[in-house]
Motif scaffolding. Structure first.
Motif, PDB file in Angstrom:
ATOM      1  N   ASP A 180     -43.598 -10.195 -25.538  1.00  0.00           N
ATOM      2  CA  ASP A 180     -43.524  -8.764 -25.885  1.00  0.00           C
ATOM      3  C   ASP A 180     -44.463  -8.399 -27.025  1.00  0.00           C
ATOM      4  O   ASP A 180     -45.039  -7.316 -27.015  1.00  0.00           O
ATOM      5  CB  ASP A 180     -42.097  -8.289 -26.292  1.00  0.00           C
ATOM      6  CG  ASP A 180     -41.149  -8.163 -25.115  1.00  0.00           C
ATOM      7  OD1 ASP A 180     -41.638  -8.101 -23.983  1.00  0.00           O
ATOM      8  OD2 ASP A 180     -39.932  -8.142 -25.338  1.00  0.00           O
ATOM      9  N   ARG A 191     -41.958 -13.813 -14.849  1.00  0.00           N
ATOM     10  CA  ARG A 191     -42.406 -14.694 -15.936  1.00  0.00           C
ATOM     11  C   ARG A 191     -42.014 -16.146 -15.652  1.00  0.00           C
ATOM     12  O   ARG A 191     -42.784 -17.083 -15.876  1.00  0.00           O
ATOM     13  CB  ARG A 191     -41.823 -14.221 -17.279  1.00  0.00           C
ATOM     14  CG  ARG A 191     -42.422 -12.908 -17.740  1.00  0.00           C
ATOM     15  CD  ARG A 191     -41.711 -12.250 -18.882  1.00  0.00           C
ATOM     16  NE  ARG A 191     -42.024 -10.823 -18.877  1.00  0.00           N
ATOM     17  CZ  ARG A 191     -41.391  -9.931 -19.629  1.00  0.00           C
ATOM     18  NH1 ARG A 191     -40.444 -10.317 -20.472  1.00  0.00           N
ATOM     19  NH2 ARG A 191     -41.706  -8.661 -19.559  1.00  0.00           N
ATOM     20  N   ASN A 209     -38.662 -13.384 -23.860  1.00  0.00           N
ATOM     21  CA  ASN A 209     -38.939 -12.218 -24.731  1.00  0.00           C
ATOM     22  C   ASN A 209     -38.786 -12.638 -26.188  1.00  0.00           C
ATOM     23  O   ASN A 209     -38.191 -13.675 -26.505  1.00  0.00           O
ATOM     24  CB  ASN A 209     -38.085 -11.008 -24.358  1.00  0.00           C
ATOM     25  CG  ASN A 209     -36.697 -11.036 -24.992  1.00  0.00           C
ATOM     26  OD1 ASN A 209     -36.140 -12.091 -25.277  1.00  0.00           O
ATOM     27  ND2 ASN A 209     -36.141  -9.861 -25.225  1.00  0.00           N
ATOM     28  N   PRO A 214     -39.246  -8.335 -14.428  1.00  0.00           N
ATOM     29  CA  PRO A 214     -40.112  -8.980 -15.433  1.00  0.00           C
ATOM     30  C   PRO A 214     -39.725 -10.421 -15.702  1.00  0.00           C
ATOM     31  O   PRO A 214     -40.593 -11.306 -15.771  1.00  0.00           O
ATOM     32  CB  PRO A 214     -39.926  -8.113 -16.679  1.00  0.00           C
ATOM     33  CG  PRO A 214     -39.518  -6.788 -16.161  1.00  0.00           C
ATOM     34  CD  PRO A 214     -38.673  -7.079 -14.962  1.00  0.00           C
ATOM     35  N   ASP A 269     -41.763  -0.497 -16.371  1.00  0.00           N
ATOM     36  CA  ASP A 269     -41.492  -1.868 -16.822  1.00  0.00           C
ATOM     37  C   ASP A 269     -40.713  -2.697 -15.810  1.00  0.00           C
ATOM     38  O   ASP A 269     -41.219  -3.679 -15.291  1.00  0.00           O
ATOM     39  CB  ASP A 269     -40.741  -1.846 -18.154  1.00  0.00           C
ATOM     40  CG  ASP A 269     -40.410  -3.236 -18.649  1.00  0.00           C
ATOM     41  OD1 ASP A 269     -39.220  -3.523 -18.803  1.00  0.00           O
ATOM     42  OD2 ASP A 269     -41.338  -4.041 -18.805  1.00  0.00           O
ATOM     43  N   ARG A 270     -39.527  -2.330 -15.515  1.00  0.00           N
ATOM     44  CA  ARG A 270     -38.737  -3.024 -14.494  1.00  0.00           C
ATOM     45  C   ARG A 270     -39.011  -2.340 -13.166  1.00  0.00           C
ATOM     46  O   ARG A 270     -38.454  -1.292 -12.858  1.00  0.00           O
ATOM     47  CB  ARG A 270     -37.242  -2.994 -14.853  1.00  0.00           C
ATOM     48  CG  ARG A 270     -36.913  -3.957 -15.970  1.00  0.00           C
ATOM     49  CD  ARG A 270     -36.290  -3.258 -17.200  1.00  0.00           C
ATOM     50  NE  ARG A 270     -36.095  -4.203 -18.279  1.00  0.00           N
ATOM     51  CZ  ARG A 270     -34.928  -4.417 -18.903  1.00  0.00           C
ATOM     52  NH1 ARG A 270     -33.871  -3.739 -18.537  1.00  0.00           N
ATOM     53  NH2 ARG A 270     -34.840  -5.308 -19.873  1.00  0.00           N
ATOM     54  N   ASN A 290     -33.513  -2.620 -28.590  1.00  0.00           N
ATOM     55  CA  ASN A 290     -34.590  -3.601 -28.421  1.00  0.00           C
ATOM     56  C   ASN A 290     -35.904  -2.995 -28.894  1.00  0.00           C
ATOM     57  O   ASN A 290     -36.344  -1.966 -28.351  1.00  0.00           O
ATOM     58  CB  ASN A 290     -34.702  -4.007 -26.953  1.00  0.00           C
ATOM     59  CG  ASN A 290     -35.717  -5.119 -26.747  1.00  0.00           C
ATOM     60  OD1 ASN A 290     -36.799  -5.092 -27.350  1.00  0.00           O
ATOM     61  ND2 ASN A 290     -35.392  -6.080 -25.919  1.00  0.00           N
ATOM     62  N   GLN A 334     -47.479  -7.276 -24.648  1.00  0.00           N
ATOM     63  CA  GLN A 334     -47.473  -6.210 -23.640  1.00  0.00           C
ATOM     64  C   GLN A 334     -47.956  -4.935 -24.314  1.00  0.00           C
ATOM     65  O   GLN A 334     -47.534  -4.656 -25.439  1.00  0.00           O
ATOM     66  CB  GLN A 334     -46.056  -5.985 -23.107  1.00  0.00           C
ATOM     67  CG  GLN A 334     -45.459  -7.142 -22.350  1.00  0.00           C
ATOM     68  CD  GLN A 334     -44.329  -6.678 -21.452  1.00  0.00           C
ATOM     69  OE1 GLN A 334     -44.570  -6.118 -20.384  1.00  0.00           O
ATOM     70  NE2 GLN A 334     -43.100  -6.900 -21.883  1.00  0.00           N
TER      71      GLN A 334
HETATM   72  O1  RIB Z   1     -37.497  -7.470 -24.442  1.00  0.00           O
HETATM   73  C1  RIB Z   1     -37.010  -6.750 -23.348  1.00  0.00           C
HETATM   74  C2  RIB Z   1     -37.664  -7.159 -22.107  1.00  0.00           C
HETATM   75  O2  RIB Z   1     -37.202  -6.336 -21.076  1.00  0.00           O
HETATM   76  C3  RIB Z   1     -39.165  -6.992 -22.226  1.00  0.00           C
HETATM   77  O3  RIB Z   1     -39.839  -8.213 -22.034  1.00  0.00           O
HETATM   78  C4  RIB Z   1     -39.528  -5.956 -21.219  1.00  0.00           C
HETATM   79  O4  RIB Z   1     -40.573  -6.352 -20.344  1.00  0.00           O
HETATM   80  C5  RIB Z   1     -38.262  -5.621 -20.498  1.00  0.00           C
HETATM   81  O5  RIB Z   1     -38.315  -5.949 -19.148  1.00  0.00           O
END
Ligand code: RIB
Length: 333
Positions: free
Chosen positions: A273, A194, A245, A190, A145-146, A71, A290
């Motif tokens: 993203d 959202r 995303n 995330p 992030d997570r 990714n 982000q």
């Molecule tokens: O694109 C991967 C997604 O997983 C992103 O939005 C990022 O925040 C992650 O949580």
């Protein structure tokens, strides 16, 4: 082979000063630091990492675990991690969990066996098990992030709920009322936040959210394609789609094109993203950016801070997101 003593002699400092410059274990004046670094370069001296790690019980190596290295969003975070590690004299060992919680735990064991000083973890979603394991192993960790909101752990993340709100409000301001949402995995913080932002925007505008307008994806291109096909097949298809995303938004663009429809004339798409690809899709993708490289930079800084301070100072740091308008959204006519 030049030694640390040769560097100290030529630079006119003690060997401990040279060591402090290499390992950044104590403040050294900029002039002295520059003179030592220049002398190391002139003498072609490279520190013996293994020897120094045996003495200092630090390897100056971090573990970095990504949920899916394919990714591009994580590739951007990694650029921030790599640049800051290099500047601070650290190396890192990279693991890819490939979205598999079991593989995530296996990799954590491997990284610990490699004597990393600490770990930067972007989880597949099995946070509780992974973080409990790292705490039990007494390995310093920064969760990135997570972020499940575990008090005793430092977490670096972005304002996902506001991102979902901004994306949806942008579509509402363009006159759309039939707005769908392609989500990421519901167990990932995330995505859940959202979607909460999407619902908040719809509610604030007095718009009804129909169940079949929310389709679950997995953050991969293909799920965006399939989810969009499902939305286009509805009796009353949406006029706009918020994909949680960019990869799923790209899949949706393809599905819309193959259905003989046009973006944004027939349907508007916004992603999330701001991966580099978003600037090169046709049409160019409107999205929520982000600060991926800043996330990587900050995560390394916080982990090194934790390695250098005795007291545990867990913190939760939320970075802002912003709307990037390109060509994939249009006012409803
Ligand atoms: O694109 C991967 C997604 O997983 C992103 O939005 C990022 O925040 C992650 O949580």
């Amino acid at each position: 082979m030049p030694t640390i003593r040769d560097v100290a002699r030529v630079a006119g400092v003690s060997t401990s000063t040279v060591s402090h410059v290499i390992n950044e274990t104590r403040f050294v004046s900029p002039e002295t630091r520059a003179r030592v670094l220049e002398t190391m370069k002139t003498l072609k001296y490279s520190p013996n990492r293994l020897a120094s790690s045996l003495r200092s019980n630090q390897t100056l190596t971090l573990g970095v675990l990504l949920p899916n290295s394919a990714n591009p969003f994580f590739a951007e975070i990694l650029l921030g991690i790599e640049s800051t590690c290099f500047d601070r004299g650290y190396n890192f060992i990279l693991g890819n969990a490939n979205d598999d919680p079991k593989r995530e735990l296996d990799y954590l064991r491997v990284l610990i066996s490699r004597q990393v000083d600490g770990i930067l973890l972007i989880s597949t979603g099995s946070y509780d098990e992974s973080i409990a394991f790292l705490i039990e192993q007494q390995v310093p960790v920064v969760v990135v992030d997570r972020a499940p909101g575990i008090e005793s752990v430092t977490e670096i993340f972005t304002d996902n709920k506001r991102g979902g709100l901004l994306a949806t409000q942008h579509l509402i301001e363009l006159g759309h009322t039939a707005i769908a949402c392609i989500t990421g995995p519901s167990f990932l913080t995330p995505s859940a936040e959202r979607v909460a932002g999407y619902k908040q925007a719809m509610n604030l505008a007095g718009l009804h959210v129909y169940d079949d307008w929310i389709v679950i994806g997995d953050f991969q291109h293909s799920s965006g394609y399939v989810a969009c096909e499902q939305l286009l097949a509805l009796d009353h298809p949406p006029t706009a789609v918020f994909a949680c995303n960019d990869l799923m938004a790209v899949g949706a663009l393809c599905a819309i094109h193959e259905a003989g429809l046009r973006v944004p004339d027939d349907i508007s798409i916004i992603g999330y993203d701001n991966i580099p690809l978003a600037s090169y899709t046709i049409p160019r993708l409107t999205t929520i950016a982000q600060p991926a490289r800043e996330i990587g930079n900050l995560a390394v800084m916080r982990l090194i801070d934790a390695l250098r301070s005795d007291e545990g100072c867990a913190a939760r740091e939320c970075l802002p997101v912003n709307l990037v308008k390109r060509d994939s959204c249009k006012a409803l006519t």
